[in-house]
Design a protein around this motif. Structure first.
Motif, PDB file in Angstrom:
ATOM      1  N   ILE A 137      36.697  12.062 -74.848  1.00 33.39           N
ATOM      2  CA  ILE A 137      37.410  11.773 -73.470  1.00 33.39           C
ATOM      3  C   ILE A 137      36.401  12.155 -72.592  1.00 33.39           C
ATOM      4  CG2 ILE A 137      39.443  12.515 -72.075  1.00 33.39           C
ATOM      5  CD1 ILE A 137      41.112  12.838 -74.684  1.00 33.39           C
ATOM      6  N   GLN A 138      36.439  11.250 -71.537  1.00 33.74           N
ATOM      7  CA  GLN A 138      35.622  11.466 -70.189  1.00 33.74           C
ATOM      8  C   GLN A 138      36.435  11.702 -69.269  1.00 33.74           C
ATOM      9  OE1 GLN A 138      32.083  11.304 -70.760  1.00 33.74           O
ATOM     10  NE2 GLN A 138      32.813  11.240 -72.803  1.00 33.74           N
ATOM     11  N   LEU A 139      35.888  12.208 -67.947  1.00 32.01           N
ATOM     12  CA  LEU A 139      36.797  12.602 -66.948  1.00 32.01           C
ATOM     13  C   LEU A 139      37.433  11.686 -66.086  1.00 32.01           C
ATOM     14  CD1 LEU A 139      34.234  15.302 -65.121  1.00 32.01           C
ATOM     15  CD2 LEU A 139      36.311  15.832 -66.531  1.00 32.01           C
ATOM     16  N   ASP A 140      36.945  10.373 -66.262  1.00 40.78           N
ATOM     17  CA  ASP A 140      37.654   9.255 -65.793  1.00 40.78           C
ATOM     18  C   ASP A 140      38.360   8.338 -66.583  1.00 40.78           C
ATOM     19  OD1 ASP A 140      35.474   8.052 -67.027  1.00 40.78           O
ATOM     20  OD2 ASP A 140      34.784   6.949 -65.467  1.00 40.78           O
TER      21      ASP A 140
ATOM     22  N   LEU B  82      43.199  19.639 -71.355  1.00 36.22           N
ATOM     23  CA  LEU B  82      41.949  20.411 -71.184  1.00 36.22           C
ATOM     24  C   LEU B  82      40.648  19.651 -70.840  1.00 36.22           C
ATOM     25  CD1 LEU B  82      42.401  23.263 -73.732  1.00 36.22           C
ATOM     26  CD2 LEU B  82      42.785  23.539 -71.460  1.00 36.22           C
ATOM     27  N   LYS B  83      40.659  18.437 -71.516  1.00 37.20           N
ATOM     28  CA  LYS B  83      39.774  17.445 -71.311  1.00 37.20           C
ATOM     29  C   LYS B  83      39.621  16.811 -69.563  1.00 37.20           C
ATOM     30  CE  LYS B  83      37.937  17.306 -75.541  1.00 37.20           C
ATOM     31  NZ  LYS B  83      36.549  17.985 -75.838  1.00 37.20           N
ATOM     32  N   ASN B  84      40.906  16.959 -68.855  1.00 33.96           N
ATOM     33  CA  ASN B  84      40.902  16.417 -67.938  1.00 33.96           C
ATOM     34  C   ASN B  84      40.736  15.179 -67.469  1.00 33.96           C
ATOM     35  OD1 ASN B  84      42.108  17.134 -65.264  1.00 33.96           O
ATOM     36  ND2 ASN B  84      40.207  17.508 -64.460  1.00 33.96           N
ATOM     37  N   PRO B  85      41.262  14.173 -68.328  1.00 31.80           N
ATOM     38  CA  PRO B  85      41.084  12.709 -67.833  1.00 31.80           C
ATOM     39  C   PRO B  85      41.844  12.345 -66.772  1.00 31.80           C
ATOM     40  CG  PRO B  85      42.772  13.006 -69.495  1.00 31.80           C
ATOM     41  CD  PRO B  85      42.200  14.240 -69.597  1.00 31.80           C
TER      42      PRO B  85
ATOM     43  N   PHE C  34      53.698  19.992 -70.871  1.00 29.54           N
ATOM     44  CA  PHE C  34      52.378  20.431 -71.416  1.00 29.54           C
ATOM     45  C   PHE C  34      51.173  19.971 -70.583  1.00 29.54           C
ATOM     46  CE2 PHE C  34      53.784  21.797 -76.023  1.00 29.54           C
ATOM     47  CZ  PHE C  34      54.633  22.787 -75.412  1.00 29.54           C
ATOM     48  N   GLY C  35      51.434  18.832 -69.979  1.00 33.19           N
ATOM     49  CA  GLY C  35      50.320  18.230 -69.297  1.00 33.19           C
ATOM     50  C   GLY C  35      50.233  16.922 -68.945  1.00 33.19           C
ATOM     51  N   ALA C  36      51.246  16.113 -69.530  1.00 36.78           N
ATOM     52  CA  ALA C  36      51.179  14.578 -69.480  1.00 36.78           C
ATOM     53  C   ALA C  36      51.333  14.215 -67.956  1.00 36.78           C
ATOM     54  CB  ALA C  36      52.206  14.036 -70.375  1.00 36.78           C
ATOM     55  N   ASP C  37      50.736  13.002 -67.514  1.00 34.55           N
ATOM     56  CA  ASP C  37      50.855  12.608 -66.132  1.00 34.55           C
ATOM     57  C   ASP C  37      51.957  11.537 -66.239  1.00 34.55           C
ATOM     58  OD1 ASP C  37      48.606  13.628 -64.751  1.00 34.55           O
ATOM     59  OD2 ASP C  37      47.185  12.544 -66.156  1.00 34.55           O
ATOM     60  N   ILE C  38      52.226  10.969 -67.108  1.00 32.24           N
ATOM     61  CA  ILE C  38      53.175   9.749 -67.342  1.00 32.24           C
ATOM     62  C   ILE C  38      53.713   9.997 -68.768  1.00 32.24           C
ATOM     63  CG2 ILE C  38      53.732   7.440 -67.227  1.00 32.24           C
ATOM     64  CD1 ILE C  38      51.150   7.280 -65.178  1.00 32.24           C
TER      65      ILE C  38
END
Length: 369
Positions: A188-191, A212-215, A234-238
């Motif tokens: 996983i990459q940041l973008d 933690l990978k912060n996509p 837990f951190g899902a955006d959608i």
């Protein structure tokens, strides 16, 4: 040999255990307590989680029991199931004691696989793909944790667990290690826009690891509202339910029609494979984690000619246990709400039924008495 690194003379001769004989034929029986050979550790089991693979084995999935069509039998009954265990060392073999790495009373976990340490893969450090391996809870020579005591043989990949880590969190180390490995495989990459299909115990572990990978965007799919709510915490955006909306179109709409960069399949349902192939962009990365109950068919031309995808498998949690243990302990990997039910071992059938139905329950844990 000191008292803290010695054999025990006060262990009972017998114990209660779940014993698997055939699909659907799992019995609560009194069996002999294992004892340590020179290179063994005997663990008093504190708790053992029920995994989706335990349910598939109970139901007779060909990937475990064979199918007469080329799929070999994997299990070796009669065996004691259970690979999501934690416990404390109560007997240590003399060779283990001499090395001084483990002592009586240590809180321990062993990785699911017991590698041979001799094949090509083990020789290259790729022990999790061992050609002649055993797996706790699926073979009678490496009985699992649905019992009061179990044996760690010489080849076990054993790790220490903090004594002050709550049982409900510590018992998630094994599944979460698998989650971490699967997420790492996605590169996983940041973008990246990442889609994770499946918010069961392992999928929820992947949510925390992927966060933690912060996509740029983390999207989680599941058919159960309570699991989607936990994924959001837990951190899902959608979060989206494929039963209620066209998730493929929704993801494409969010990405200017291209599709997601990374798709991680953690449902074990064949439809999630096709869903991912349709949802992912050209040159995307598809991570397949699940163990399926039957063969899955898909249009492989999507992988090759149409999209030239990178397809990654993910097996077990190699080299992930130290990080996973530390990240659960310090909260980087969230766990609250994953363990929904704790049952005595004698109620294992109730636990299996609850895991199979999946309504109102996520992780069921059995505690030996």
């Amino acid at each position: 040999m000191s008292e803290s690194t010695a054999f025990r003379n006060d262990l009972p001769r017998s114990m209660t255990a779940v014993v698997a004989y055939a699909p659907g034929d799992y019995r609560l029986e009194t069996v002999e307590v294992p004892r340590a050979g020179p290179d063994d550790i005997i663990l008093e089991v504190e708790a053992c989680g029920i995994c989706a693979s335990d349910i598939k084995t109970f139901q007779g999935a060909p990937s475990f029991w064979g199918d007469g069509k080329g799929q070999a039998r994997y299990v070796k009954p009669p065996m004691i199931p259970g690979h999501e265990f934690i416990g404390r060392a109560v007997e240590i073999g003399e060779n283990v004691a001499r090395k001084g790495q483990y002592r009586l009373g240590d809180r321990l976990i062993s990785e699911q696989i017991v590698p041979c340490e001799q094949c090509r893969y083990c020789g290259r450090g790729e022990y999790w793909m061992c050609e002649r391996h055993d797996v706790y809870g699926f073979q009678s020579n490496v009985n699992g944790g649905m019992a009061k005591y179990m044996r760690f043989p010489k080849e076990s990949r054993t790790h220490k667990v903090p004594h002050d880590l709550a049982m409900e969190r510590a018992v998630l180390i094994e599944p979460y290690a698998c989650s971490v490995h699967a997420v790492n495989r996605g590169l996983i990459q940041l973008d990246d826009v990442v889609v994770l299909a499946g918010a069961g115990p392992l999928g929820l572990g992947m949510v925390g690891a992927a966060r933690l990978k912060n996509p740029s965007r983390l999207i989680v799919l599941d058919t159960k509202a309570e699991r989607l709510e936990l994924a959001k915490r837990f951190g899902a955006d959608i979060t989206m339910n494929p039963l209620h909306e066209d998730v493929v179109q929704a993801v494409k709409d969010m990405t200017d029609g291209y599709g997601c960069d990374v798709y991680i399949e953690a449902t074990g349902h064949p439809s999630a494979v096709t869903q991912g192939l349709n949802m992912i962009r050209k040159l995307g990365r598809f991570v397949e984690f699940s163990v399926f109950g039957q063969e899955v068919t898909a249009d492989w031309s999507i992988i090759s000619d149409r999209k030239q995808l990178d397809l990654y498998g993910a097996h077990l949690g190699p080299h992930c246990y130290p990080f996973t243990t530390a990240a659960i302990a310090d909260g980087r990997l969230p766990t609250e709400g994953v363990v929904t039910t704790v049952l005595p071992l004698t109620e294992f059938k109730t636990g299996f039924d609850m895991m199979k139905q999946g309504d109102g329950s996520i992780k069921i844990v059995l505690v030996p008495e």
